[in-house]
Design an enzyme around this catalytic site. Structure first.
Site, PDB file in Angstrom:
ATOM      1  CB  THR A 155      -0.972  -0.008   1.199  1.00  0.00           C
ATOM      2  OG1 THR A 155      -0.248  -0.276   2.400  1.00  0.00           O
ATOM      3  CG2 THR A 155      -2.056  -1.046   1.012  1.00  0.00           C
ATOM      4  CB  THR A 192      -1.266  -1.568   8.890  1.00  0.00           C
ATOM      5  OG1 THR A 192      -2.357  -0.962   9.461  1.00  0.00           O
ATOM      6  CG2 THR A 192      -1.680  -1.746   7.438  1.00  0.00           C
ATOM      7  CD  GLU A 278       2.596   5.245   6.396  1.00  0.00           C
ATOM      8  OE1 GLU A 278       1.762   4.617   5.718  1.00  0.00           O
ATOM      9  OE2 GLU A 278       2.302   5.899   7.404  1.00  0.00           O
ATOM     10  CB  THR A 407      -5.898  13.876  -1.292  1.00  0.00           C
ATOM     11  OG1 THR A 407      -4.709  14.052  -0.509  1.00  0.00           O
ATOM     12  CG2 THR A 407      -7.111  14.082  -0.413  1.00  0.00           C
TER      13      THR A 407
END
Length: 407
Positions: A155, A192, A278, A407
């Site tokens: 992802t 996750t 991240e 977004t």
């Protein structure tokens, strides 16, 4: 950018006899992206799993738990781009319809299929995109598609994650190969993350759940990026039994040897998640020793590893190390004698006897902080237990990635 992490060479991910993988594009989040994976298991394969402890677990987790109780799993289906979480009864229905469609392709029962999803929460699973793409994934099935599957399940990951090992048991060569995804919302139990590790070893069904828990406990349950526990976490262990070894029927020498190889693969995958956290710029190992039991060592390690103040200090290469002491203090370990503690940053003794170490040099600590990989070591001096947790820093990019996720 990921910290000392590159995608595995496809040739390094060894095929596991009894496992085939196929990938297709369903266009769930982005047109043309290969985001749908099928994994076919040979008849007689044994499967066990551990799943998220989040009470708001996703629909596919619920279905996986149901199907695993019936045994005889023959296929897995994985989609990325949509978590099918927070979707109520309709989400359960769509997960089950996906299993039925996969079952038709393999001529098995729907209860022999395990579904997995990862992506955005609170959005309906786009089954109208997934079902038409399943035949293409089925047509793509091949034993050597581990690398392609590792990329397809990502992802926000930047780097695909996979690893293989081989060992000898009962005069047979045993292969272990695994893939995983995860770089944010990472915190046990579990993170996750989706992890799939397969071996061709033969192991008794009664030992499979013990094995998957043993392996998860030293790997995927020892990593945190941001302290958030996902709705979809799943770690699946597959044993096809095709290596021809005498079935491992007790927790003896062969069990220990296989567990070590499985754990080695799982640890590499778990560490890769922190390295690919991240926006990560630093990979941190938090090692706590001298505890009364492993649980309290892990409790303190996690308090340090998930502290935003500690993580931002590491991003800045700022030896503001009082933040580590504060995290130890609020970890909640009972009767902790802070005057007996010692804390090291790399090889630099930072704190002892309740305060700054006599020979502490901020310049030496600052030099350690500039490295891409850093170890924090804590001695509790009240027992022999120990635990290690892996994490990463918080950078500006962590905020940017998560602010812009939809977004």
């Amino acid at each position: 950018m990921p910290v000392n992490l590159v995608a595995p060479d496809p040739a390094s991910l060894l095929p596991v006899p009894g496992v085939r993988l196929g990938i297709a594009s369903a266009g769930i989040k982005k047109a043309g992206r290969r985001d749908l994976t099928l994994i076919e298991l040979a008849p007689g394969s044994r499967v066990a799993g551990v799943f998220t402890q989040n009470r708001f677990c996703a629909a596919p987790v619920t279905v996986c738990r149901e199907h695993l109780t019936r045994g005889d799993v023959r296929a897995l289906v994985i989609n990325t781009g949509n978590a099918n979480a927070g979707t109520g009864d309709e989400g359960l229905d769509r997960a089950r319809r996906t299993c039925s469609a996969v079952a038709d392709l393999f001529a098995v029962d729907a209860t022999q299929v395990l579904p997995f999803s990862t992506g955005v929460i609170l959005e309906p699973l786009p089954i109208d995109k997934i079902l038409p793409a399943l035949p293409a994934a089925h047509a793509d099935l091949a034993a050597g598609h581990w690398s392609e599957a590792a990329a397809a399940i990502m992802t926000t990951d930047i780097v695909a994650k996979g690893a293989s090992r081989q060992l000898q048991i009962d005069g047979r060569t045993i292969t272990v190969t695994g893939i995983a995804k995860g770089s944010g919302m990472i915190h046990p139990n579990m993170a996750t993350m989706l992890g799939f590790v397969a071996t061709d070893a033969a192991i008794a069904p009664a030992l499979m759940q013990r094995m998957v828990r043993d392996v998860a406990d030293v790997s995927f349950n020892c990593v945190t990026v941001d302290g958030d526990t996902s709705t979809n976490d799943s770690f699946i262990l597959i044993a096809t039994g095709q290596a021809g070894n005498a079935e491992i029927a007790d927790a003896g020498t062969d069990y220990s040897a296989l567990k070590a190889a499985l754990a080695d693969v799982a640890i590499e995958l778990a560490q890769a998640m922190a390295r690919d956290g991240e926006g990560a710029t630093k990979f941190m190992t938090i090692a706590v020793e001298g505890g009364r039991d492993r649980a309290e060592c892990k409790q303190i390690a996690y308090a340090i590893a998930r502290s935003p103040l500690v993580k931002t200090a590491f991003f800045a290469s700022d030896p503001n190390l009082g933040r580590i002491l504060a995290a130890i203090g609020y970890a909640g370990v009972q009767d902790l004698d802070v005057n007996a503690l010692k804390v090291w940053l790399g090889d630099v003794l930072v704190a002892e006897a309740g305060g700054r170490a006599a020979g502490y040099s901020e310049a030496a600590a600052a030099a350690v902080m500039k490295a891409a990989e850093i170890t924090v070591r804590v001695s509790l001096a009240r027992g022999d237990a120990r635990a290690t947790v892996w994490t990463c820093d918080f950078s500006y990019d962590y905020v940017k990635i998560n602010a812009e996720y939809r977004t």
